[in-house]
Write a protein that holds these residues in place. Structure first.
Motif, PDB file in Angstrom:
ATOM      1  N   ASN A  53     -70.319 -36.414 -39.043  1.00 16.81           N
ATOM      2  CA  ASN A  53     -70.098 -36.980 -37.723  1.00 16.81           C
ATOM      3  C   ASN A  53     -68.623 -37.348 -37.518  1.00 16.81           C
ATOM      4  O   ASN A  53     -68.159 -37.396 -36.392  1.00 16.81           O
ATOM      5  N   ARG A  54     -67.941 -37.632 -38.586  1.00 12.24           N
ATOM      6  CA  ARG A  54     -66.511 -37.947 -38.487  1.00 12.24           C
ATOM      7  C   ARG A  54     -65.731 -36.746 -37.951  1.00 12.24           C
ATOM      8  O   ARG A  54     -64.833 -36.912 -37.120  1.00 12.24           O
ATOM      9  N   LEU A  55     -66.088 -35.545 -38.408  1.00 14.10           N
ATOM     10  CA  LEU A  55     -65.434 -34.333 -37.924  1.00 14.10           C
ATOM     11  C   LEU A  55     -65.705 -34.114 -36.445  1.00 14.10           C
ATOM     12  O   LEU A  55     -64.863 -33.601 -35.715  1.00 14.10           O
ATOM     13  N   LEU A  56     -66.865 -34.513 -35.991  1.00 13.87           N
ATOM     14  CA  LEU A  56     -67.227 -34.400 -34.584  1.00 13.87           C
ATOM     15  C   LEU A  56     -66.330 -35.310 -33.739  1.00 13.87           C
ATOM     16  O   LEU A  56     -65.793 -34.887 -32.717  1.00 13.87           O
ATOM     17  N   ILE A  57     -66.120 -36.520 -34.169  1.00 18.32           N
ATOM     18  CA  ILE A  57     -65.329 -37.495 -33.414  1.00 18.32           C
ATOM     19  C   ILE A  57     -63.842 -37.151 -33.458  1.00 18.32           C
ATOM     20  O   ILE A  57     -63.136 -37.246 -32.461  1.00 18.32           O
ATOM     21  N   GLU A  58     -63.367 -36.695 -34.611  1.00 18.77           N
ATOM     22  CA  GLU A  58     -61.932 -36.440 -34.763  1.00 18.77           C
ATOM     23  C   GLU A  58     -61.484 -35.094 -34.226  1.00 18.77           C
ATOM     24  O   GLU A  58     -60.287 -34.822 -34.195  1.00 18.77           O
ATOM     25  N   GLY A  59     -62.382 -34.227 -33.840  1.00 19.99           N
ATOM     26  CA  GLY A  59     -61.962 -33.026 -33.138  1.00 19.99           C
ATOM     27  C   GLY A  59     -62.139 -31.692 -33.819  1.00 19.99           C
ATOM     28  O   GLY A  59     -61.906 -30.669 -33.202  1.00 19.99           O
ATOM     29  N   SER A  60     -62.536 -31.618 -35.055  1.00 17.80           N
ATOM     30  CA  SER A  60     -62.655 -30.304 -35.678  1.00 17.80           C
ATOM     31  C   SER A  60     -64.038 -29.662 -35.453  1.00 17.80           C
ATOM     32  O   SER A  60     -64.203 -28.486 -35.717  1.00 17.80           O
ATOM     33  N   LYS A  61     -65.006 -30.424 -34.955  1.00 17.68           N
ATOM     34  CA  LYS A  61     -66.330 -29.879 -34.632  1.00 17.68           C
ATOM     35  C   LYS A  61     -66.687 -30.256 -33.205  1.00 17.68           C
ATOM     36  O   LYS A  61     -66.282 -31.292 -32.706  1.00 17.68           O
ATOM     37  N   THR A  62     -67.466 -29.380 -32.557  1.00 17.96           N
ATOM     38  CA  THR A  62     -67.886 -29.681 -31.183  1.00 17.96           C
ATOM     39  C   THR A  62     -69.335 -30.140 -31.092  1.00 17.96           C
ATOM     40  O   THR A  62     -69.750 -30.712 -30.097  1.00 17.96           O
ATOM     41  N   SER A  63     -70.121 -29.853 -32.149  1.00 14.56           N
ATOM     42  CA  SER A  63     -71.528 -30.266 -32.128  1.00 14.56           C
ATOM     43  C   SER A  63     -72.016 -30.477 -33.554  1.00 14.56           C
ATOM     44  O   SER A  63     -71.418 -29.996 -34.516  1.00 14.56           O
ATOM     45  N   ALA A  64     -73.116 -31.202 -33.659  1.00 18.17           N
ATOM     46  CA  ALA A  64     -73.717 -31.464 -34.959  1.00 18.17           C
ATOM     47  C   ALA A  64     -75.212 -31.681 -34.776  1.00 18.17           C
ATOM     48  O   ALA A  64     -75.672 -32.063 -33.695  1.00 18.17           O
ATOM     49  N   GLN A  65     -75.937 -31.422 -35.836  1.00 18.51           N
ATOM     50  CA  GLN A  65     -77.375 -31.719 -35.831  1.00 18.51           C
ATOM     51  C   GLN A  65     -77.836 -32.001 -37.241  1.00 18.51           C
ATOM     52  O   GLN A  65     -77.315 -31.448 -38.200  1.00 18.51           O
ATOM     53  N   SER A  66     -78.820 -32.882 -37.363  1.00 22.20           N
ATOM     54  CA  SER A  66     -79.378 -33.257 -38.660  1.00 22.20           C
ATOM     55  C   SER A  66     -80.811 -33.720 -38.481  1.00 22.20           C
ATOM     56  O   SER A  66     -81.176 -34.231 -37.425  1.00 22.20           O
ATOM     57  N   ASP A  67     -81.602 -33.539 -39.532  1.00 16.92           N
ATOM     58  CA  ASP A  67     -82.961 -34.065 -39.551  1.00 16.92           C
ATOM     59  C   ASP A  67     -82.952 -35.390 -40.304  1.00 16.92           C
ATOM     60  O   ASP A  67     -82.264 -35.527 -41.326  1.00 16.92           O
ATOM     61  N   TYR A  68     -83.719 -36.347 -39.792  1.00 14.23           N
ATOM     62  CA  TYR A  68     -83.830 -37.665 -40.409  1.00 14.23           C
ATOM     63  C   TYR A  68     -85.282 -38.083 -40.422  1.00 14.23           C
ATOM     64  O   TYR A  68     -86.058 -37.677 -39.565  1.00 14.23           O
ATOM     65  N   ARG A  69     -85.633 -38.923 -41.386  1.00 16.05           N
ATOM     66  CA  ARG A  69     -86.939 -39.571 -41.379  1.00 16.05           C
ATOM     67  C   ARG A  69     -86.749 -40.955 -40.794  1.00 16.05           C
ATOM     68  O   ARG A  69     -85.833 -41.675 -41.176  1.00 16.05           O
ATOM     69  N   ILE A  70     -87.620 -41.293 -39.851  1.00 19.35           N
ATOM     70  CA  ILE A  70     -87.550 -42.620 -39.247  1.00 19.35           C
ATOM     71  C   ILE A  70     -88.923 -43.286 -39.351  1.00 19.35           C
ATOM     72  O   ILE A  70     -89.946 -42.610 -39.396  1.00 19.35           O
ATOM     73  N   LEU A  71     -88.904 -44.580 -39.378  1.00 21.21           N
ATOM     74  CA  LEU A  71     -90.148 -45.339 -39.369  1.00 21.21           C
ATOM     75  C   LEU A  71     -90.505 -45.614 -37.919  1.00 21.21           C
ATOM     76  O   LEU A  71     -89.769 -46.299 -37.204  1.00 21.21           O
ATOM     77  N   SER A  72     -91.611 -45.037 -37.473  1.00 19.87           N
ATOM     78  CA  SER A  72     -92.015 -45.189 -36.073  1.00 19.87           C
ATOM     79  C   SER A  72     -92.602 -46.581 -35.852  1.00 19.87           C
ATOM     80  O   SER A  72     -92.975 -47.274 -36.799  1.00 19.87           O
ATOM     81  N   PRO A  73     -92.704 -47.006 -34.590  1.00 16.23           N
ATOM     82  CA  PRO A  73     -93.248 -48.332 -34.289  1.00 16.23           C
ATOM     83  C   PRO A  73     -94.672 -48.557 -34.819  1.00 16.23           C
ATOM     84  O   PRO A  73     -95.046 -49.685 -35.104  1.00 16.23           O
ATOM     85  N   ASP A  74     -95.424 -47.446 -34.989  1.00 12.54           N
ATOM     86  CA  ASP A  74     -96.785 -47.600 -35.503  1.00 12.54           C
ATOM     87  C   ASP A  74     -96.838 -47.624 -37.039  1.00 12.54           C
ATOM     88  O   ASP A  74     -97.910 -47.600 -37.629  1.00 12.54           O
ATOM     89  N   GLY A  75     -95.659 -47.674 -37.680  1.00  8.44           N
ATOM     90  CA  GLY A  75     -95.596 -47.802 -39.131  1.00  8.44           C
ATOM     91  C   GLY A  75     -95.682 -46.501 -39.903  1.00  8.44           C
ATOM     92  O   GLY A  75     -95.826 -46.511 -41.118  1.00  8.44           O
ATOM     93  N   VAL A  76     -95.586 -45.355 -39.222  1.00  8.35           N
ATOM     94  CA  VAL A  76     -95.680 -44.053 -39.864  1.00  8.35           C
ATOM     95  C   VAL A  76     -94.286 -43.427 -39.943  1.00  8.35           C
ATOM     96  O   VAL A  76     -93.529 -43.455 -38.966  1.00  8.35           O
ATOM     97  N   TRP A  77     -93.943 -42.861 -41.111  1.00  7.31           N
ATOM     98  CA  TRP A  77     -92.671 -42.158 -41.248  1.00  7.31           C
ATOM     99  C   TRP A  77     -92.784 -40.799 -40.571  1.00  7.31           C
ATOM    100  O   TRP A  77     -93.720 -40.062 -40.789  1.00  7.31           O
ATOM    101  N   ARG A  78     -91.810 -40.492 -39.731  1.00  2.00           N
ATOM    102  CA  ARG A  78     -91.800 -39.230 -38.981  1.00  2.00           C
ATOM    103  C   ARG A  78     -90.422 -38.584 -39.089  1.00  2.00           C
ATOM    104  O   ARG A  78     -89.422 -39.254 -39.291  1.00  2.00           O
TER     105      ARG A  78
END
Length: 180
Positions: free
Chosen positions: A1-26
């Motif tokens: 993400n640093r490269l995105l902010i500083e100018g050498s990249k125009t886009s980025a994408q990543s997969d993450y696991r998050i804990l949903s409000p119902d307590g399930v990891w998604r």
């Protein structure tokens, strides 16, 4: 993400696991794109999207598990096209018939199964082979020949499947020499 902010990249994408409000990891996929930069090249405005990819990630995990099962099982498995040409074999199939991994791809399955191609022009070769197997169970007991000429007793199951809209044959062979 640093490269995105500083100018050498125009886009980025990543997969993450998050804990949903119902307590399930998604799983979610986060995509970010720079839509405006300062004169110095630093990102000034960003746009982003968070997309749920839990089903896709679970399907990928299932496919990896199925691949491991196929690689480690003792039964020989081959995928063949309607003409009887081998498209894929698992390691057990290669070992059972005495071939190097992947060496059978593109070869006809008929000599391995001790079958001849039929002469009925209305049926594909694999449909003709299916008729020679027991119609109710799709099974056939036979003597099979290894690459070195030795024989072994096996029970073969031949099933028609559809894969990406194409008709294929799936062969599963179990060595039953000890049982016979």
């Amino acid at each position: 993400n640093r490269l995105l902010i500083e100018g050498s990249k125009t886009s980025a994408q990543s997969d993450y696991r998050i804990l949903s409000p119902d307590g399930v990891w998604r799983w979610v996929n986060v995509r970010t794109r720079v839509i405006e930069r300062s004169a110095a090249g630093r990102a000034r405005r960003l746009v982003g999207a968070c997309i749920g990819v839990d089903a896709r990630r679970r399907a990928e995990q299932l496919l990896r598990a199925q691949a491991i099962i196929l690689e480690t099982m003792r039964e020989a498995v081959a995928l063949i096209d309607p003409e009887g040409l081998i498209e894929f074999t698992n390691p057990a199939f290669d070992r059972m018939f005495g071939h190097a991994p992947g060496a059978l791809a593109g070869m006809s399955v008929f000599p391995l199964l001790n079958l001849r191609k039929h002469d009925n022009p209305k049926l594909s070769p694999i449909e003709g082979a299916m008729r020679r197997f027991n119609g109710r169970t799709g099974k056939r007991d036979a003597l099979f020949r290894r690459r070195d000429g030795s024989r072994f007793a096996g029970e073969a199951i031949l099933a028609k499947i559809e894969l990406n809209g194409e008709k294929k044959g799936l062969i599963v062979i179990q060595d039953v020499s000890e049982r016979k």
